[in-house]
Design an enzyme around this catalytic site. Structure first.
Site, PDB file in Angstrom:
ATOM      1  N   GLY B 319      46.348  42.916  41.107  1.00  0.00           N
ATOM      2  CA  GLY B 319      45.070  43.630  41.000  1.00  0.00           C
ATOM      3  C   GLY B 319      43.998  42.708  40.427  1.00  0.00           C
ATOM      4  N   TRP B 322      43.041  40.221  43.054  1.00  0.00           N
ATOM      5  CA  TRP B 322      42.221  40.846  44.098  1.00  0.00           C
ATOM      6  C   TRP B 322      40.734  40.652  43.784  1.00  0.00           C
ATOM      7  CZ3 TRP B 322      38.486  44.639  43.753  1.00  0.00           C
ATOM      8  CH2 TRP B 322      38.068  45.220  44.957  1.00  0.00           C
ATOM      9  N   HIS B 323      40.411  40.660  42.475  1.00  0.00           N
ATOM     10  CA  HIS B 323      38.994  40.543  42.102  1.00  0.00           C
ATOM     11  C   HIS B 323      38.430  39.154  42.382  1.00  0.00           C
ATOM     12  CE1 HIS B 323      39.867  44.266  39.958  1.00  0.00           C
ATOM     13  NE2 HIS B 323      38.583  44.483  39.984  1.00  0.00           N
ATOM     14  N   GLY B 324      39.256  38.152  42.314  1.00  0.00           N
ATOM     15  CA  GLY B 324      38.721  36.826  42.585  1.00  0.00           C
ATOM     16  C   GLY B 324      39.726  35.751  42.258  1.00  0.00           C
ATOM     17  N   PHE B 468      33.531  40.328  45.265  1.00  0.00           N
ATOM     18  CA  PHE B 468      34.979  40.515  45.416  1.00  0.00           C
ATOM     19  C   PHE B 468      35.325  40.935  46.839  1.00  0.00           C
ATOM     20  CE2 PHE B 468      34.402  41.970  40.811  1.00  0.00           C
ATOM     21  CZ  PHE B 468      34.402  40.666  40.379  1.00  0.00           C
TER      22      PHE B 468
END
Lengths: 449, 468
Positions: B319, B322-324, B468
């Site tokens: 998770g 996923w943001h970066g 993102f």
């Protein structure tokens, strides 16, 4: 990821029919208690309003020595306290009205909110309310900031200390912080029989001149003195809404955008919307002031050190050291698509003055000599040449070249602004030029002599 | 074309009016064209990626639905996942991998061998990739029948209100709405306008004003005091919440004005009393996606205590990623994984333990600060800044007039907002304001409008989650 709290406990977007009625029932209980307490609220508000309202609004310390029974029960404090105490009754009254008539699907609250915003907008446009607002905003806005400088324009509250009984003429010094810092009104008054005032703004650029021409004309000057350099003409890459918004009118906005190319108009469409909104909605036009007032300095202790140190209007812009100025100039002074707009704007300003029989005197602006490494001097020559041509065409006096007093490094306090010595030197020179002009003597002739 | 610009306002008003006049099929074609135009305003080149992803998932979902043969179904699911995750990995993580590999080689005393690639990150790739993947997986799981019309499916993928920053809509919720002409009702229009207004307020008044405070600390080269870092971290907590939930509100509001329902993405997250409750309130569309398509397939809590902990940490790590592609995001994910594990170990924040007001508020305050630790990791420009700031937070406490000013802005802008949220929380009603009587509702609307007009920051700052 697993749940220890069931979803049932989470807030939901509830739409059940009975929710509004349940909320209304709760509010009836709240308002009942508030209405019962309203006499107490009224009594408590009277001393609070009389003692603390003005200090809170204008950040003045409470003057305990002048507090007396009589001053405490002034009409003003009684009215404000009554207004506060009546709020629960208004609320309760609206609840009973809501109970009598189903208001259907019309968004009355939203409509009323829009009406309220409209009324606030009208109120702030009124000169008396504006005065109140300006006072309120002024004490909370940092001294060397553009937002604060514009407040003085709002009130036409310029330093004008050189009142002479029978002045030869009224002279308005118009320009940016450079003009502001470079001229000493007392010295000018001493050296000339004229009356002077400074109408300056931090970051004042050519695009702003025509936008403020009406406010300058209101002052009825006989002579307007400006100081302009390549830094003024070669810097914008977009319409500077931040500097234009507070002075926006529909006419000026359309005129400015009329000067832009179709591509520039498209690229600056957001700025056009912003300025059009500002032209028609005072709250939007004054947003920078409201913003500063709400977000800054609610207590004297939170005034920033630099603002507290300075006197009321002594400093118009933040000081920028030589290295900072070199960096700034090397990044900003370049050929931008707005150079022609700047020249057109200044031409428009000069034309307006000429049409109103006001003489214009423009000095070639100067920066710290050390900043010359920051950009190509061709920009300087181009501005010099174009202003010279414009002055011939529009019949104003432009002072540059050999006739100009060249300021040296030790005349500057930072990259852009003169120090006391530079200010005195420059003021003497300006006084000399004004005296020569007013004696109808050609400056070039004087320079030649 | 950001949601808080005049461009979007004009674009949306045109689209919203015109789509009402069209019959269902042409309307979907029109909305798809508008969605592609909206996306193309950022970068036309990356439209091809969306179209490619759409075609792959359309074909894969139909092939899966067309057969009962498990190997064939699995093959098409794998193709869909590989294509989607491959695109995401290449555009989002390639450079991160190259840098990490080079650092590893350098530490081993070997000359770095891989050159960094010059890749631009397509806006919203993480959102639409997860959305299309969930669709195909749902078809594979037989919980969704694939859409017959390619246009309907393409619109489901590219629907402009939620294209670039979510909510990550499930096929089961949004796809069926594409198959019928749903027009906004009067009640829907009113609710949509309120959502848009609320979203603009959160973005322009709260998030973008907080951003100025946050950037002043996190982007400064000067050493910062612990007080400044603490205030900036609080400010960032409200910046990212205002920014992202504001976007979600506008997305839901604009969709509602066109007759579509998007899911609630935030439920007052800072009133959570435990880490697991926080993830039921924050970015719900992502957290539920991770739960349904990652945590549960990994085994969830079915394989014993240690495996559950592993699954929690792994899910949160992914998770975070996923943001970066940055270590700070990875560590942020790990932090949340760790606090979820700690919650399980200690039973912190579990309902029914102690429901006194004091206990509830203590849990909320502790949880908010645990989240803020995460935000410090999330916002930091580098790991060295995290270390530096942590040292300052532990040692260097000062107070001066600039900090007083910062604190005032934080309280002035976020205080009333939190009061309203508290009322929403205690009534368990996100529509609390709409159920108020005329006078308080008028006061709320007028205040929101006034603050948007005067204090709203429309400086063109992009939404954080666009990256993102």
């Amino acid at each position: 990821m697993s749940s220890s709290t069931s979803s049932f406990d989470l807030p939901l977007e509830r739409v059940e029919q009975g929710l509004r009625d349940a909320q209304r029932a709760r509010e009836l209980v709240w308002t009942l208690w508030l209405c019962r307490l309203s006499p107490l609220i009224f009594l408590a508000c009277i001393p609070l309003v009389s003692l603390f309202l003005v200090p809170l609004l204008f950040l003045k310390p409470v003057d305990w020595t002048s507090v007396s029974f009589g001053t405490m029960f002034s009409l003003k404090s009684l009215v404000v306290a009554a207004a506060i105490a009546s709020l629960p009754w208004i609320w309760r009254f609206s609840l009973s009205m809501e109970g009598l008539h189903r208001i259907g699907s019309w968004p009355f609250a939203f409509i009323l909110a829009l009406v309220g915003i409209g009324l606030m907008n009208v109120a702030i446009t009124h000169p008396r309310a504006r005065w109140f607002f300006v006072e309120w905003a002024k004490v909370r806005t940092a001294n060397p900031s553009f937002a604060r400088n514009t407040l003085f324009w709002e009130r036409r509250d310029f330093p004008s200390e050189t009142l002479t009984k029978f002045p030869r003429q009224r002279v308005a010094l118009v320009g940016s912080s450079q003009m502001y810092q470079s001229t000493d009104l007392d010295l000018l008054a001493e050296l000339t029989p004229d009356e002077f005032e400074k109408n300056c703004l931090a970051g004042f650029g050519p695009m702003q001149y025509p936008w403020l021409v009406d406010r300058i004309l209101e002052r009825k000057p006989n002579l307007v003195v400006c100081w302009l350099s390549e830094f003024d003409f070669y810097r914008e890459t977009a319409v500077p809404t931040g500097r234009l918004r507070w002075a926006a009118t529909n006419e000026q906005t359309y005129e400015l955008f009329g000067e832009l190319s179709p591509r520039q108009r498209w690229e600056n469409r957001g700025e056009f919307v912003d300025l059009t909104l500002a032209s028609n909605l005072t709250l939007w036009r004054q947003r920078e002031h409201v913003r500063q007032s709400l977000l800054n300095y609610w207590w004297n202790l939170s005034r920033p050190a630099n603002a507290a140190r300075d006197s009321e209007v002594e400093v118009l812009a933040q000081s920028v050291g030589l290295q900072g100025a070199i960096k700034n100039l090397s990044e900003n002074v370049r050929r931008t698509p707005f150079v022609e707009i700047n020249f057109a704007s200044f031409r428009h300003f000069a034309q307006e003055l000429s049409d109103n029989d006001i003489k214009l005197l423009v000095f070639e602006g100067q920066l710290h000599p050390g900043t010359q490494v920051a950009y190509d001097l061709a920009f300087h020559q181009a501005v010099d040449e174009r202003l010279r041509l414009m002055s011939d065409e529009l019949n104003f006096q432009y002072v540059s070249g050999d006739a100009l007093l060249r300021l040296q490094a030790d005349d500057f306090a930072d990259g852009y602004h003169t120090n006391d010595a530079g200010q005195a030197k420059w003021s003497r020179f300006v006084a000399e030029v004004i005296n020569q002009l007013s004696g109808e003597q050609s400056l070039s002739a004087t320079a030649a002599n | 074309m950001s949601f808080t610009t005049s461009d979007f306002l004009i674009f949306f008003l045109l689209v919203c009016c015109l789509q009402r006049l069209l019959p269902h099929r042409p309307r979907n074609v029109f909305l798809l064209a508008c969605s592609y135009f909206f996306y193309g305003c950022w970068d036309w080149r990356f439209l091809s990626l969306i179209v490619f992803s759409t075609v792959v998932d359309y074909v894969a979902s139909h092939r899966i639905a067309a057969t009962e043969e498990a190997p064939t179904r699995r093959k098409w699911l794998i193709i869909s996942c590989v294509v989607n995750l491959g695109l995401l990995a290449f555009f989002k993580y390639a450079n991160f991998g190259v840098t990490a590999a080079n650092q590893l080689l350098a530490q081993m005393g070997i000359d770095p061998a891989f050159a960094r690639l010059n890749i631009l990150l397509p806006v919203g790739i993480s959102f639409y990739t997860f959305q299309t993947m969930s669709y195909t997986i749902d078809v594979y799981r037989r919980s969704l029948k694939p859409l017959d019309s390619f246009i309907d499916f393409a619109l489901y993928v590219a629907f402009f209100p939620q294209l670039v920053a979510g909510p990550i809509e499930r096929g089961t919720a949004l796809a069926p709405q594409m198959t019928r002409k749903t027009l906004a009702t009067w009640a829907g229009i009113r609710f949509g306008v309120w959502l848009c207004l609320k979203g603009v307020f959160k973005k322009a008044v709260i998030a973008d004003n907080m951003a100025v405070l946050v950037d002043g600390v996190f982007n400064s080269d000067d050493p910062q005091s612990g007080t400044a870092i603490l205030l900036a971290t609080y400010a960032f907590a409200f910046q990212i919440y205002g920014d992202f939930s504001g976007y979600s509100d506008i997305a839901r509001g604009t969709a509602k004005l066109m007759g579509y329902d998007l899911m609630v993405n935030f439920r007052l997250p800072y009133f959570a009393q435990s880490p697991s409750e926080f993830w039921q309130r924050w970015h719900i569309s992502l957290s539920s996606w991770l739960r349904d398509y990652l945590y549960i397939p990994l085994g969830g809590n079915r394989g014993g205590t240690l495996l559950t902990y592993r699954n929690l940490v792994l899910t949160m790590l992914l998770g975070g990623l996923w943001h970066g592609a940055a270590w700070t995001f990875l560590i942020w994910g790990a932090w949340h994984g760790v606090i979820l594990v700690l919650q399980r170990l200690t039973g912190f924040g579990e309902a029914g333990k102690d429901d006194s007001s004091l206990a509830i508020w203590t849990r909320r305050i502790v949880m908010f600060h645990l989240v803020c630790v995460g935000w410090l990791l999330f916002r930091a420009n580098s790991m060295s800044q995290v270390v530096l700031f942590t040292q300052s937070l532990l040692t260097n406490w000062t107070w001066n007039i600039e900090l007083a000013q910062m604190a005032w802005q934080l309280v002035f802008l976020c205080g009333p907002f939190l009061v309203i949220q508290y009322a929403q929380e205690t009534s368990k009603d996100l529509n609390y304001v709409l159920h108020l009587s005329l006078v308080p509702r008028t006061v709320v609307y007028a205040t929101v409008l006034f603050l948007i007009l005067t204090v709203g920051n429309f400086g063109g700052r992009e939404f954080i989650y666009f990256q993102f």
